[in-house]
Write a protein that holds these residues in place. Sequence first.
Motif, PDB file in Angstrom:
ATOM      1  N   LEU A  87       0.908  -1.168  -0.160  1.00  0.00           N
ATOM      2  CA  LEU A  87      -0.126   0.103  -0.105  1.00  0.00           C
ATOM      3  C   LEU A  87       0.872   1.027   0.109  1.00  0.00           C
ATOM      4  CD1 LEU A  87      -2.906  -0.905   2.462  1.00  0.00           C
ATOM      5  CD2 LEU A  87      -3.073  -0.420   0.034  1.00  0.00           C
ATOM      6  N   LYS A  88       1.964   1.250   0.799  1.00  0.00           N
ATOM      7  CA  LYS A  88       2.893   2.492   0.776  1.00  0.00           C
ATOM      8  C   LYS A  88       3.402   2.595  -0.615  1.00  0.00           C
ATOM      9  CE  LYS A  88       6.832   4.254   3.200  1.00  0.00           C
ATOM     10  NZ  LYS A  88       7.738   3.986   4.342  1.00  0.00           N
ATOM     11  N   ARG A  89       4.090   1.542  -1.036  1.00  0.00           N
ATOM     12  CA  ARG A  89       4.580   1.725  -2.482  1.00  0.00           C
ATOM     13  C   ARG A  89       3.646   2.235  -3.341  1.00  0.00           C
ATOM     14  NH1 ARG A  89       6.363  -3.195  -2.547  1.00  0.00           N
ATOM     15  NH2 ARG A  89       4.816  -3.872  -4.076  1.00  0.00           N
ATOM     16  N   LEU A  90       2.301   1.699  -3.364  1.00  0.00           N
ATOM     17  CA  LEU A  90       1.542   2.108  -4.319  1.00  0.00           C
ATOM     18  C   LEU A  90       0.954   3.447  -4.356  1.00  0.00           C
ATOM     19  CD1 LEU A  90      -0.232   0.922  -6.571  1.00  0.00           C
ATOM     20  CD2 LEU A  90      -2.039   0.329  -4.646  1.00  0.00           C
ATOM     21  N   GLY A  91       0.952   4.066  -2.974  1.00  0.00           N
ATOM     22  CA  GLY A  91       0.608   5.470  -2.719  1.00  0.00           C
ATOM     23  C   GLY A  91       1.911   6.271  -3.237  1.00  0.00           C
ATOM     24  N   GLU A  92       3.045   5.845  -3.046  1.00  0.00           N
ATOM     25  CA  GLU A  92       4.097   6.727  -3.437  1.00  0.00           C
ATOM     26  C   GLU A  92       4.234   6.708  -5.045  1.00  0.00           C
ATOM     27  OE1 GLU A  92       7.290   4.442  -1.658  1.00  0.00           O
ATOM     28  OE2 GLU A  92       7.203   5.854   0.170  1.00  0.00           O
ATOM     29  N   GLU A  93       3.931   5.652  -5.608  1.00  0.00           N
ATOM     30  CA  GLU A  93       3.915   5.530  -7.206  1.00  0.00           C
ATOM     31  C   GLU A  93       3.035   6.434  -7.817  1.00  0.00           C
ATOM     32  OE1 GLU A  93       3.454   1.587  -7.934  1.00  0.00           O
ATOM     33  OE2 GLU A  93       5.463   1.101  -7.638  1.00  0.00           O
ATOM     34  N   ALA A  94       1.886   6.345  -7.207  1.00  0.00           N
ATOM     35  CA  ALA A  94       0.623   7.291  -7.544  1.00  0.00           C
ATOM     36  C   ALA A  94       0.922   8.883  -7.595  1.00  0.00           C
ATOM     37  CB  ALA A  94      -0.566   6.929  -6.871  1.00  0.00           C
TER      38      ALA A  94
ATOM     39  N   ALA B 219      -4.308   9.853  -2.872  1.00  0.00           N
ATOM     40  CA  ALA B 219      -4.970  10.458  -1.789  1.00  0.00           C
ATOM     41  C   ALA B 219      -5.690   9.180  -1.120  1.00  0.00           C
ATOM     42  CB  ALA B 219      -5.816  11.565  -2.023  1.00  0.00           C
ATOM     43  N   GLN B 220      -6.491   8.516  -2.215  1.00  0.00           N
ATOM     44  CA  GLN B 220      -7.419   7.392  -1.905  1.00  0.00           C
ATOM     45  C   GLN B 220      -6.447   6.268  -1.250  1.00  0.00           C
ATOM     46  OE1 GLN B 220      -9.074   5.523  -5.297  1.00  0.00           O
ATOM     47  NE2 GLN B 220      -9.939   3.876  -4.007  1.00  0.00           N
ATOM     48  N   VAL B 221      -5.259   5.875  -1.764  1.00  0.00           N
ATOM     49  CA  VAL B 221      -4.255   5.058  -1.273  1.00  0.00           C
ATOM     50  C   VAL B 221      -3.860   5.332   0.224  1.00  0.00           C
ATOM     51  CG1 VAL B 221      -2.111   3.706  -1.539  1.00  0.00           C
ATOM     52  CG2 VAL B 221      -3.455   4.252  -3.476  1.00  0.00           C
ATOM     53  N   TRP B 222      -3.391   6.675   0.428  1.00  0.00           N
ATOM     54  CA  TRP B 222      -3.051   6.820   1.723  1.00  0.00           C
ATOM     55  C   TRP B 222      -4.169   6.771   2.776  1.00  0.00           C
ATOM     56  CZ3 TRP B 222       1.634   6.314   1.154  1.00  0.00           C
ATOM     57  CH2 TRP B 222       2.369   6.850   0.446  1.00  0.00           C
ATOM     58  N   ARG B 223      -5.428   6.971   2.256  1.00  0.00           N
ATOM     59  CA  ARG B 223      -6.439   6.901   3.275  1.00  0.00           C
ATOM     60  C   ARG B 223      -6.808   5.369   3.454  1.00  0.00           C
ATOM     61  NH1 ARG B 223     -10.167   8.701   0.001  1.00  0.00           N
ATOM     62  NH2 ARG B 223     -11.247   6.883  -0.431  1.00  0.00           N
ATOM     63  N   VAL B 224      -6.602   4.590   2.619  1.00  0.00           N
ATOM     64  CA  VAL B 224      -6.785   3.149   2.698  1.00  0.00           C
ATOM     65  C   VAL B 224      -5.786   2.817   3.821  1.00  0.00           C
ATOM     66  CG1 VAL B 224      -6.869   0.857   1.803  1.00  0.00           C
ATOM     67  CG2 VAL B 224      -8.070   2.730   0.638  1.00  0.00           C
ATOM     68  N   LEU B 225      -4.503   3.138   3.404  1.00  0.00           N
ATOM     69  CA  LEU B 225      -3.440   2.713   4.278  1.00  0.00           C
ATOM     70  C   LEU B 225      -3.672   3.132   5.605  1.00  0.00           C
ATOM     71  CD1 LEU B 225      -0.567   1.644   4.573  1.00  0.00           C
ATOM     72  CD2 LEU B 225       0.600   3.824   3.981  1.00  0.00           C
ATOM     73  N   ALA B 226      -3.798   4.304   5.878  1.00  0.00           N
ATOM     74  CA  ALA B 226      -4.300   4.981   7.223  1.00  0.00           C
ATOM     75  C   ALA B 226      -5.224   4.029   7.916  1.00  0.00           C
ATOM     76  CB  ALA B 226      -4.633   6.472   7.236  1.00  0.00           C
ATOM     77  N   GLU B 227      -6.314   3.745   7.284  1.00  0.00           N
ATOM     78  CA  GLU B 227      -7.371   2.971   7.787  1.00  0.00           C
ATOM     79  C   GLU B 227      -7.005   1.608   8.225  1.00  0.00           C
ATOM     80  OE1 GLU B 227     -10.327   2.865   5.131  1.00  0.00           O
ATOM     81  OE2 GLU B 227     -11.057   4.808   5.383  1.00  0.00           O
ATOM     82  N   ALA B 228      -5.971   1.088   7.320  1.00  0.00           N
ATOM     83  CA  ALA B 228      -5.341  -0.381   7.740  1.00  0.00           C
ATOM     84  C   ALA B 228      -4.475  -0.194   8.921  1.00  0.00           C
ATOM     85  CB  ALA B 228      -4.560  -0.974   6.508  1.00  0.00           C
ATOM     86  N   LEU B 229      -3.732   0.819   9.173  1.00  0.00           N
ATOM     87  CA  LEU B 229      -2.616   0.979  10.223  1.00  0.00           C
ATOM     88  C   LEU B 229      -3.476   1.133  11.429  1.00  0.00           C
ATOM     89  CD1 LEU B 229      -0.438   3.436   8.500  1.00  0.00           C
ATOM     90  CD2 LEU B 229       0.298   1.039   9.300  1.00  0.00           C
ATOM     91  N   GLU B 230      -4.731   1.690  11.536  1.00  0.00           N
ATOM     92  CA  GLU B 230      -5.657   1.852  12.641  1.00  0.00           C
ATOM     93  C   GLU B 230      -6.117   0.463  13.267  1.00  0.00           C
ATOM     94  OE1 GLU B 230      -8.551   4.559  11.610  1.00  0.00           O
ATOM     95  OE2 GLU B 230      -7.361   6.393  11.852  1.00  0.00           O
ATOM     96  N   GLN B 231      -6.332  -0.542  12.454  1.00  0.00           N
ATOM     97  CA  GLN B 231      -7.081  -1.700  12.797  1.00  0.00           C
ATOM     98  C   GLN B 231      -5.724  -2.422  13.544  1.00  0.00           C
ATOM     99  OE1 GLN B 231      -7.972  -3.446   9.120  1.00  0.00           O
ATOM    100  NE2 GLN B 231      -9.705  -2.282   8.786  1.00  0.00           N
TER     101      GLN B 231
END
Length: 403
Positions: free
Chosen positions: A372-379, A389-401
């Motif tokens: 996810l982190k690599r995907l956000g950086e590439e986008a 922004a969508q990838v970073w949001r999903v990453l943040a939600e995954a880290l909260e779990q």
Amino acid sequence: MPVETPFGARLKALRQKRGLSQAALAGNDISTGYLSRLESGARQPTERVITYLAGRLGVDRSALFSPYTSSSLSEAVSVAVSTDSDDAVEAVVTALASAQGDDPLVRWQALWLVAQFRRRRGEHAEERTSLEEAIRIADGLALTALQCRSRTELARCLRATGDVTEALELAVAAYELARESGVSVSDTSKALLTLVSAEAEAGRLPDARAHVDELVALVANHSDALRTEALWAAATVRSRQGDDDGALAFIQQAMDSLDSRVDLVLWARLRLAAASLYLQARPTLTKPAHACLAEAERALSLVGTPVQQQELLTLQARLAFADGHVAGARDVLDRLDFERLALSYRDRVQLQLLESLLLIEEGHREQGLSRLKRLGEEAHRDSNMNLAAQVWRVLAEALEQSP
């Protein structure tokens, strides 16, 4: 070494050149239905039929298999326009490769047909090459409509492959040409459509909103695909702005405005788009997404291209995941041929996003988070700010779990 044109395309070209109807050429020995299937490539001729048709046309048998030269590019284009078949367009590809000193207008039309053919097959690199030459020819002829049309299509192609910065520059240029020179409503609308999509991908949502509202107003009195696609674009922009109610209202209006008997392909694509919007809404609306994908699947079984089938599978996998069926989502993804993916850049990112989430759910948390982190950086590096922004949001939600 010259390449021979398909028999059917050559046969039709010779018949039309002599001003013969299918019935006149068929005569008493073969049916017009059989002749039609020969011309479309659905049937291959026997030796007797080849001899018979050559005699009816007054040509040597070899003329039915002769290679295209520069003088026959216009002939190949005429056949392709009249038949709307892939075999005929492949004959245009052959003719383009060997044509020399042909009429630039004919060559532009040939390149345009080939670009559309490449687009349907998801062959974006080849599509780009054709459109770049089309722009050079249009500029040399100083024909504004062709300049606008070529830039619009190349911008759309580049956006689909993730080249947002260049796509945006071309889309702006196409729109300015359209606005300043008074080209048709159709060309202006298509330039606006492409500009809106490029601005949305680049994260320039206020600009995209202003231009899509201009587009909707421009085609308000149209009842064809232009108005439908404008409403679809308005739905997309509002979704990117977080206005789910506005997005769903516009996509429903788009679906209601188009009868499947008018354009079944667009009708099905609208349902794919609606399903995607339902999945992006907060909260996720899985029930209407199921209904849209079921309708799209039935339509695409009749008219769908390989690219559209891949889009359908990707959305079905996302829906299964949204329903909490992790194994089901993985099963759907396993049906995709990853060696032959022809998805757009955005759809590829959505697919990789889903795969990352599946890894997390399947117990490979660190691997999924890393992807996810690599995907956000590439986008972000590719200037696809909305996707980033969508990838970073999903990453943040995954880290909260909790792990």
